[in-house]
Design a protein around this motif. Structure first.
Motif, PDB file in Angstrom:
ATOM      1  N   ASP A   1       0.537  24.621 -10.123  1.00  0.00           N
ATOM      2  CA  ASP A   1      -0.011  25.008  -8.823  1.00  0.00           C
ATOM      3  C   ASP A   1      -1.122  24.023  -8.486  1.00  0.00           C
ATOM      4  OD1 ASP A   1      -0.740  26.205  -6.492  1.00  0.00           O
ATOM      5  OD2 ASP A   1      -1.387  28.116  -7.388  1.00  0.00           O
ATOM      6  N   TYR A   2      -0.794  23.001  -7.713  1.00  0.00           N
ATOM      7  CA  TYR A   2      -1.798  21.975  -7.417  1.00  0.00           C
ATOM      8  C   TYR A   2      -1.453  21.249  -6.122  1.00  0.00           C
ATOM      9  CZ  TYR A   2       1.572  18.520  -9.229  1.00  0.00           C
ATOM     10  OH  TYR A   2       2.686  17.745  -9.434  1.00  0.00           O
ATOM     11  N   THR A   3      -2.438  20.613  -5.575  1.00  0.00           N
ATOM     12  CA  THR A   3      -2.297  19.735  -4.418  1.00  0.00           C
ATOM     13  C   THR A   3      -2.840  18.368  -4.804  1.00  0.00           C
ATOM     14  OG1 THR A   3      -2.479  21.533  -2.815  1.00  0.00           O
ATOM     15  CG2 THR A   3      -2.981  19.321  -2.026  1.00  0.00           C
ATOM     16  N   SER A   4      -2.128  17.325  -4.406  1.00  0.00           N
ATOM     17  CA  SER A   4      -2.548  15.983  -4.813  1.00  0.00           C
ATOM     18  C   SER A   4      -2.300  14.992  -3.682  1.00  0.00           C
ATOM     19  CB  SER A   4      -1.786  15.539  -6.065  1.00  0.00           C
ATOM     20  OG  SER A   4      -2.253  14.286  -6.533  1.00  0.00           O
TER      21      SER A   4
ATOM     22  N   TRP B   1       0.862  -1.174   0.000  1.00  0.00           N
ATOM     23  CA  TRP B   1       0.000   0.000   0.000  1.00  0.00           C
ATOM     24  C   TRP B   1       0.898   1.224   0.000  1.00  0.00           C
ATOM     25  CZ3 TRP B   1      -4.384   1.920  -1.312  1.00  0.00           C
ATOM     26  CH2 TRP B   1      -4.792   3.165  -0.818  1.00  0.00           C
ATOM     27  N   ALA B   2       0.767   2.072  -1.021  1.00  0.00           N
ATOM     28  CA  ALA B   2       1.603   3.258  -1.173  1.00  0.00           C
ATOM     29  C   ALA B   2       0.742   4.505  -1.137  1.00  0.00           C
ATOM     30  CB  ALA B   2       2.379   3.193  -2.486  1.00  0.00           C
ATOM     31  N   GLU B   3       1.257   5.545  -0.511  1.00  0.00           N
ATOM     32  CA  GLU B   3       0.577   6.836  -0.450  1.00  0.00           C
ATOM     33  C   GLU B   3       1.534   7.926  -0.907  1.00  0.00           C
ATOM     34  OE1 GLU B   3      -0.472   6.831   3.699  1.00  0.00           O
ATOM     35  OE2 GLU B   3      -2.552   6.329   3.235  1.00  0.00           O
ATOM     36  N   TYR B   4       1.019   8.842  -1.714  1.00  0.00           N
ATOM     37  CA  TYR B   4       1.814   9.962  -2.231  1.00  0.00           C
ATOM     38  C   TYR B   4       1.022  11.245  -2.042  1.00  0.00           C
ATOM     39  CZ  TYR B   4       3.651  13.230  -5.744  1.00  0.00           C
ATOM     40  OH  TYR B   4       4.132  14.343  -6.388  1.00  0.00           O
ATOM     41  N   THR B   5       1.680  12.271  -1.521  1.00  0.00           N
ATOM     42  CA  THR B   5       1.047  13.581  -1.383  1.00  0.00           C
ATOM     43  C   THR B   5       2.009  14.652  -1.892  1.00  0.00           C
ATOM     44  OG1 THR B   5       1.898  14.126   0.829  1.00  0.00           O
ATOM     45  CG2 THR B   5      -0.091  12.773   0.720  1.00  0.00           C
ATOM     46  N   THR B   6       1.449  15.730  -2.391  1.00  0.00           N
ATOM     47  CA  THR B   6       2.276  16.865  -2.786  1.00  0.00           C
ATOM     48  C   THR B   6       1.449  18.145  -2.786  1.00  0.00           C
ATOM     49  OG1 THR B   6       3.797  17.748  -4.454  1.00  0.00           O
ATOM     50  CG2 THR B   6       1.849  16.618  -5.273  1.00  0.00           C
ATOM     51  N   THR B   7       2.121  19.216  -2.438  1.00  0.00           N
ATOM     52  CA  THR B   7       1.624  20.571  -2.676  1.00  0.00           C
ATOM     53  C   THR B   7       2.702  21.265  -3.485  1.00  0.00           C
ATOM     54  OG1 THR B   7       0.393  20.612  -0.600  1.00  0.00           O
ATOM     55  CG2 THR B   7       0.877  22.731  -1.632  1.00  0.00           C
ATOM     56  N   THR B   8       2.390  21.575  -4.739  1.00  0.00           N
ATOM     57  CA  THR B   8       3.394  22.045  -5.687  1.00  0.00           C
ATOM     58  C   THR B   8       3.022  23.415  -6.234  1.00  0.00           C
ATOM     59  OG1 THR B   8       3.977  19.791  -6.356  1.00  0.00           O
ATOM     60  CG2 THR B   8       4.558  21.564  -7.876  1.00  0.00           C
ATOM     61  N   PHE B   9       3.965  24.337  -6.106  1.00  0.00           N
ATOM     62  CA  PHE B   9       3.872  25.625  -6.814  1.00  0.00           C
ATOM     63  C   PHE B   9       5.208  25.845  -7.500  1.00  0.00           C
ATOM     64  CE2 PHE B   9       4.868  30.111  -7.212  1.00  0.00           C
ATOM     65  CZ  PHE B   9       3.743  30.598  -7.860  1.00  0.00           C
ATOM     66  N   GLN B  10       5.196  25.992  -8.830  1.00  0.00           N
ATOM     67  CA  GLN B  10       6.433  26.220  -9.570  1.00  0.00           C
ATOM     68  C   GLN B  10       6.149  27.011 -10.832  1.00  0.00           C
ATOM     69  OE1 GLN B  10       8.542  22.692 -10.829  1.00  0.00           O
ATOM     70  NE2 GLN B  10      10.432  23.816 -11.165  1.00  0.00           N
ATOM     71  N   LYS B  11       6.919  28.083 -11.003  1.00  0.00           N
ATOM     72  CA  LYS B  11       6.849  28.849 -12.239  1.00  0.00           C
ATOM     73  C   LYS B  11       7.794  28.232 -13.253  1.00  0.00           C
ATOM     74  CE  LYS B  11       5.510  33.327 -10.282  1.00  0.00           C
ATOM     75  NZ  LYS B  11       5.843  34.773 -10.169  1.00  0.00           N
ATOM     76  N   LEU B  12       7.292  28.053 -14.487  1.00  0.00           N
ATOM     77  CA  LEU B  12       8.065  27.435 -15.557  1.00  0.00           C
ATOM     78  C   LEU B  12       8.254  28.426 -16.688  1.00  0.00           C
ATOM     79  CD1 LEU B  12       6.156  24.024 -15.653  1.00  0.00           C
ATOM     80  CD2 LEU B  12       8.241  24.542 -14.379  1.00  0.00           C
ATOM     81  N   ALA B  13       9.077  28.030 -17.656  1.00  0.00           N
ATOM     82  CA  ALA B  13       9.264  28.846 -18.852  1.00  0.00           C
ATOM     83  C   ALA B  13       7.962  28.928 -19.646  1.00  0.00           C
ATOM     84  CB  ALA B  13      10.378  28.261 -19.707  1.00  0.00           C
ATOM     85  N   ASN B  14       7.940  29.868 -20.566  1.00  0.00           N
ATOM     86  CA  ASN B  14       6.778  30.081 -21.442  1.00  0.00           C
ATOM     87  C   ASN B  14       5.527  30.456 -20.660  1.00  0.00           C
ATOM     88  OD1 ASN B  14       8.342  29.367 -23.783  1.00  0.00           O
ATOM     89  ND2 ASN B  14       8.086  27.214 -23.202  1.00  0.00           N
ATOM     90  N   GLU B  15       5.753  31.130 -19.525  1.00  0.00           N
ATOM     91  CA  GLU B  15       4.670  31.671 -18.700  1.00  0.00           C
ATOM     92  C   GLU B  15       3.707  30.594 -18.198  1.00  0.00           C
ATOM     93  OE1 GLU B  15       3.288  35.737 -19.876  1.00  0.00           O
ATOM     94  OE2 GLU B  15       4.197  35.186 -21.800  1.00  0.00           O
ATOM     95  N   LEU B  16       4.258  29.414 -17.948  1.00  0.00           N
ATOM     96  CA  LEU B  16       3.470  28.327 -17.371  1.00  0.00           C
ATOM     97  C   LEU B  16       3.692  28.280 -15.864  1.00  0.00           C
ATOM     98  CD1 LEU B  16       4.160  25.468 -19.960  1.00  0.00           C
ATOM     99  CD2 LEU B  16       2.147  26.953 -19.819  1.00  0.00           C
TER     100      LEU B  16
END
Length: 791
Positions: free
Chosen positions: A439-442, A421-436
Motif C-alpha cells: 500500500d504505497y504511492t510513489s 528524462w523518465a518519470e514513473y508514478t504509481t498508486t498501489t494497493f495489493q493484498k499478498l499471501a502470508n498476510e502481507l
C-alpha cells in the motif's frame, strides 16, 4: 442467390489475366542518398531487366502479377539482391534500393551478390526477414512476435502469449526500434516491467523488413541483454493514394498511404479488435478489446535532408464475462484475472542530414504508458472491503539521440550520444499471501545518459572484417549507476571468409540494462524508496559461428553461444530472481530486491534459410539451450526459460494463378515449472487473497511439462483487378488438434453453492483440489485483404 455466387466465381477466376504489372523505384547511395545512374536492375530467373536513368529512377514493366527477386549491379558498389517484391496489376509497386560503395581493394576483386545482407557490426546472430515472410507465416496471424518463433534461439511456446524469450533470457531483456526510434513494447495488454502480451501491436502493412539481433548488438542500441528488433517501415506511395481494408482473425484494419505534397508522404492505419465478441461466443470468462493507431510521414526537405515522423498507440481493455458457464476452469480464471485498462503511445521524429561520405541522425521521441487494474473477492466491486488489488501507474520517457555515420577508404565509423528524462508514478494497493499488503504511492524521475562509438573495417584483401564498439550508460538514481564507467560495455566482432561461400564469425561483448521502473519506484509503507542500491543488470556474451551461403538464395548457419548474467535483482518477497518472471499478465518488479543474482545460458543453434527460389521458400531452425539462475540459496537451477530442445520447420510454394500454400511444424521438449506449496496454498488466510497456488520456491523449476508440438497450415489466393486487388487466406493453427498438459491449476473443493469447503482435520485450511490445465486446440482463421488504388 445461386446465380450471384456463380457470377462472382466467374469474375474472380478470370480477373486480371489481361493485365501486367510494373515495378518502379530509385537507386541511391546508402550513405549520402545521391542517385546512382545507369545501375543495372535484373529480374531473377527471367530475361527482363532495365537500367536506372540519370536521376537514379528505374521502371520494370511487362510483369505478370506475382513475386519477383531483383538483382542490382553498378561498378564500384556492392551487388544487391531484393527479395520477394509483390507485383500487382492494379498499380505500380515501388521498390527503392540503396547500394553501398566498395573499397578500392574490393573493387579490384570479383564480387558477387550475397543472398543475405551482412553488417560489419553483427556478422552473426542477425536474421533479416521481409514483410512477405511475415505475412504468409503459417500460424503467425500477421503477428511479428509469433513469426520470430521460427528463428533460432527464440523460444517456442504453447501459450497464447507473445513473450519473446531469446537464448534463455527473460522477456524483459528485449528492445524494439521503429526506423531508429525506440518503442517500449510491440504487444497489446503488455506486462509492465517486461514486454510480452497476447496480441501484436504493429500493423505488418507498415513493415518493409525486420533485423532481429539475438547477440552482437551494435553500440548504438543500448539497454538490451537478449535481443534487439530493428524494424524498417516502408515508404508510402509517391504517385497516388492507396487504401486497404484487412479483415483478419482478430481485428479489422484500415490503412491509407498517400502523397501529401510533392516532397512528403503519409501512411496511417487504425485497427479494432472483435476478440471480445469471439470470446463471448466461445463462452470464455474474460473479454479482451483493443484499438491501435500508427502512422509514418516522410518529408524530403531536399536531397540532403529527410525528416521522418512516426506514431504508435494502443488502447486495451480487459473485462470479465461473469455470465460464462460456471465450469471449474472458468471459475478459476474469473478468480484470477483483474479488470484492466491500459493505453500507451510513442511519437517521435528523426532528421537525417546527408553529406558526401557521411550522414547525421537526430532523434527526438516520447513514449507514455498508463496502466490500471482492479480485483475484488468474488468480483464484487460493490463492497470496498473485498478489494484485493487497486493499481494505477504511469511511465513516460522523453529521449534524445544524435549520431554520425561515416564511410571512407574502407572504414565505417558510427558514434553518438543520448539523453533521456523518465518519470514513473504509481498508486498501489495489493493484498499478498502470508498476510502481507502493499500500500504505497510513489513518484520518481530518472535522468539517463549515454555515449557510444563503433569502428569497422576489412583487412587481408577483404577476407577478414572486424568491428570494435564501446558504449557507456549512466543515470542519477544512485551514485553507483551515475558513474558511466561502472556500465562500460565493450564489444568485438570478427568474420573471416574461408572461401567465397563460407565464413567463420565471432562476437564477444558486455551489455547492461536498467532494472524496470517498477523496481526503482518501489516504496515501503513509510514511503521510503527501498531499492536505492540497485545496479544495472550485466550480461557477458560469447558467440562463435559458421556460415555457408549457397548459390540458390539460401544459407546455413551454426552458432554456439554463452551468456553470463550478474547483478540481476532478487525478489525478496517471492525469493526468486526477476529473471524468472515476465510471462504473466500484470506487473513485475514492484517488490524489495537486492542486485546480487547471477545466471548463465548456453547452447547451440542450427539454421537453414531458403529465400524465394524457383517458387519455393523455407526455414529450418533447431536450438539447444540451457538457462540457469541462482535460487535464494545461491545454487544454480533451471530458469523458467530452460526449454532445452526446440525445432521449427517452415516451408511453402507459390503456384500459378497466384495460389500459395505453406506449413509450419514447431516442437519444444517442455518448459520447467515450480510445484505448489500445498499447505501454504490451502491456508484460508492465503487462499482468500490469492485464489491460486503459492509456488514452493525451495523446489524452483524442478518439474517440467510434457513436450509440445503443433502443425499450422496456410493457403493464400490473390486476385488482381484493374483498380483493386483482393487477397484471401485460410490459416489453421494446430491442425492436428494436439493438446499439452501444463501445470495444473490449484483450487479448493467447493460446495453446491460454490463456497470453499473447510478441511475437517484442520479448520484453518480448505480442502485442496487440482484442476487440469490443457493447452491446445484447433484455431481456424480466415482473412480478407482489399487494396484499392485511385486513378
Amino acid at each position: 442467390m445461386r446465380n450471384l455466387l456463380l457470377l462472382l466465381l466467374i469474375v474472380l477466376s478470370t480477373a486480371g489475366y489481361a493485365q501486367t504489372g510494373v515495378i518502379k523505384g530509385k537507386i541511391t547511395n546508402s550513405i549520402n542518398k545521391e542517385p546512382i545512374p545507369y545501375a543495372v536492375i535484373l529480374v531473377e530467373e527471367s530475361t527482363l531487366g532495365t537500367t536506372s536513368d540519370e536521376n537514379g529512377d528505374y521502371t520494370l514493366s511487362g510483369l505478370d502479377p506475382g513475386m519477383y527477386n531483383l538483382k542490382v549491379n553498378f561498378i564500384g558498389y556492392k551487388p544487391v539482391t531484393i527479395y520477394e517484391v509483390q507485383v500487382r496489376n492494379a498499380n505500380a509497386t515501388f521498390a527503392n534500393i540503396e547500394m553501398e560503395e566498395m573499397s578500392m581493394e574490393m573493387q579490384e576483386a570479383v564480387v558477387t551478390a550475397q543472398p543475405f545482407v551482412r553488417k560489419e557490426e553483427s556478422p552473426l546472430s542477425l536474421r533479416s526477414i521481409g514483410v512477405s515472410e511475415i505475412k504468409r507465416n503459417p500460424g503467425g496471424n500477421r503477428d511479428i512476435s509469433r513469426v520470430i518463433q521460427s528463428l533460432p534461439g527464440v523460444a517456442i511456446t504453447s501459450s497464447f502469449r507473445n513473450d519473446i524469450i531469446v537464448r534463455g533470457g527473460s522477456p524483459n531483456e528485449n528492445r524494439f526500434y521503429l526506423d531508429g526510434i525506440e518503442v517500449p513494447t510491440i504487444n497489446h495488454f503488455s506486462t509492465q516491467g517486461a514486454s510480452g502480451g497476447p496480441v501484436g501491436l504493429i500493423n505488418v502493412d507498415f513493415i518493409q523488413d525486420l533485423d532481429f539481433y539475438s547477440g552482437a548488438f551494435p553500440a548504438n542500441r543500448g539497454n538490451a541483454l537478449s535481443s534487439v528488433l530493428d524494424f524498417k517501415f516502408k515508404d508510402a506511395r509517391t504517385d497516388k493514394p492507396a487504401y486497404s481494408i484487412t479483415l483478419g482473425s482478430n481485428d479489422l484494419a484500415a490503412t491509407i498511404e498517400t502523397p501529401l505534397t510533392k516532397n512528403s508522404t503519409l501512411i496511417a492505419s487504425w485497427r479494432r479488435s472483435y476478440l471480445q465478441f469471439l470470446f463471448q461466443a466461445l463462452d470464455l470468462p474474460f473479454l479482451p478489446k483493443y484499438d491501435d493507431f500508427q502512422f509514418k510521414s516522410e518529408i524530403k526537405v531536399d536531397q540532403n535532408n529527410i525528416i521522418d515522423i512516426i506514431g504508435l498507440g494502443a488502447i486495451d481493455n480487459v473485462s470479465l464475462n461473469t455470465d460464462a458457464s460456471p465450469t471449474e476452469e472458468n471459475q478459476y480464471v474469473l478468480s484470477q484475472i483483474p479488470t484492466n485498462k491500459q493505453w500507451n503511445y510513442t511519437i517521435g521524429g528523426s532528421w537525417r542530414h546527408f553529406n558526401k561520405n557521411a550522414y547525421r541522425t537526430i532523434v527526438l521521441s516520447r513514449n507514455y504508458l498508463n496502466n490500471s487494474a482492479q480485483k475484488y473477492t468474488d468480483n464484487d466491486e460493490s463492497d470496498p472491503s473485498k478489494k484485493l488489488l487497486d493499481y494505477q501507474s504511469t511511465e513516460a520517457e522523453n529521449k534524445f539521440r544524435i549520431e554520425e555515420t561515416l564511410r571512407e577508404n574502407g572504414w565505417k565509423v558510427n558514434y553518438g550520444v543520448g539523453a533521456e528524462w523518465a518519470e514513473y508514478t504509481t498508486t498501489t494497493f495489493q493484498k499478498l499471501a502470508n498476510e502481507l499488503t502493499q500500500d504505497y504511492t510513489s513518484e520518481i524521475g530518472v535522468f539517463k545518459y549515454g555515449a557510444f562509438g563503433q569502428v569497422s573495417t576489412s583487412v587481408l584483401k577483404e577476407r577478414m572484417q572486424w568491428s570494435l564498439g564501446l558504449r557507456m550508460d549512466g543515470n542519477n538514481f544512485n551514485d553507483h549507476m551515475a558513474n558511466p564507467l561502472n556500465q562500460l560495455s565493450p564489444r568485438l566482432s570478427a568474420s573471416y571468409s574461408l572461401s567465397e561461400k563460407m565464413a567463420i564469425n565471432f562476437n564477444t561483448g558486455i551489455y547492461h540494462q536498467l532494472p524496470p521502473y517498477t523496481t526503482l519506484g518501489y516504496r515501503n509503507p513509510a514511503g521510503e524508496l527501498v531499492n536505492k542500491d540497485v545496479k544495472y543488470i550485466q550480461a557477458k556474451h560469447l558467440v562463435l559461428g559458421l556460415e555457408y551461403n549457397t548459390s540458390k538464395n539460401s544459407r546455413i548457419t551454426l552458432e554456439c553461444f554463452y551468456k553470463h548474467y550478474s547483478n540481476y535483482p532478487m525478489d525478496l518477497i517471492d525469493s526468486i530472481s526477476l529473471a524468472n518472471k515476465g510471462s504473466d499478465f500484470g506487473v513485475i518488479g514492484n517488490a524489495p530486491v537486492i542486485s546480487n543474482n547471477k545466471g548463465r545460458s548456453y547452447g547451440l543453434e542450427f539454421f537453414f534459410q531458403q529465400k524465394l527460389f524457383h517458387d519455393f521458400y523455407g526455414l529450418l531452425s533447431y536450438t539447444f539451450v540451457r538457462s540457469e539462475f541462482q535460487d535464494f540459496e545461491g545454487n544454480y537451477v533451471a530458469s523458467a526459460w530452460d526449454y532445452r530442445h526446440m525445432l521449427s520447420v517452415t516451408g511453402g510454394k507459390i503456384f500459378k494463378r497466384n495460389w500459395e500454400v505453406g506449413a509450419k511444424f514447431r516442437y519444444n521438449s517442455g518448459s520447467p515449472y515450480t510445484p505448489y506449496d500445498i499447505p501454504a496454498s490451502a491456508l484460508k488466510t492465503n487462499y482468500d487473497v490469492t485464489n491460486a497456488g503459492i509456488p514452493d520456491n525451495t523446489r524452483l523449476n524442478t518439474q517440467r511439462v510434457e513436450p509440445f508440438y503443433q502443425i499450422d497450415i496456410r493457403v493464400d489466393k490473390k486476385y488482381n483487378f484493374k483498380k483493386w486487388t483482393l487477397d484471401v487466406y485460410l490459416d489453421v493453427q494446430n491442425i492436428t488438434n494436439n493438446t499439452t498438459e501444463e501445470q495444473p491449476y490449484f483450487s479448493v473443493e467447493r460446495d453446491a453453492n460454490g463456497v470453499p469447503v473447510t478441511n475437517p482435520d484442520n479448520t484453518d485450511y480448505y480442502i485442496p483440489k487440482s484442476i487440469p490445465n490443457t493447452a491446445g486446440t484447433v484455431i481456424p482463421g480466415i482473412g480478407i485483404v482489399v487494396v484499392e488504388f485511385e486513378t
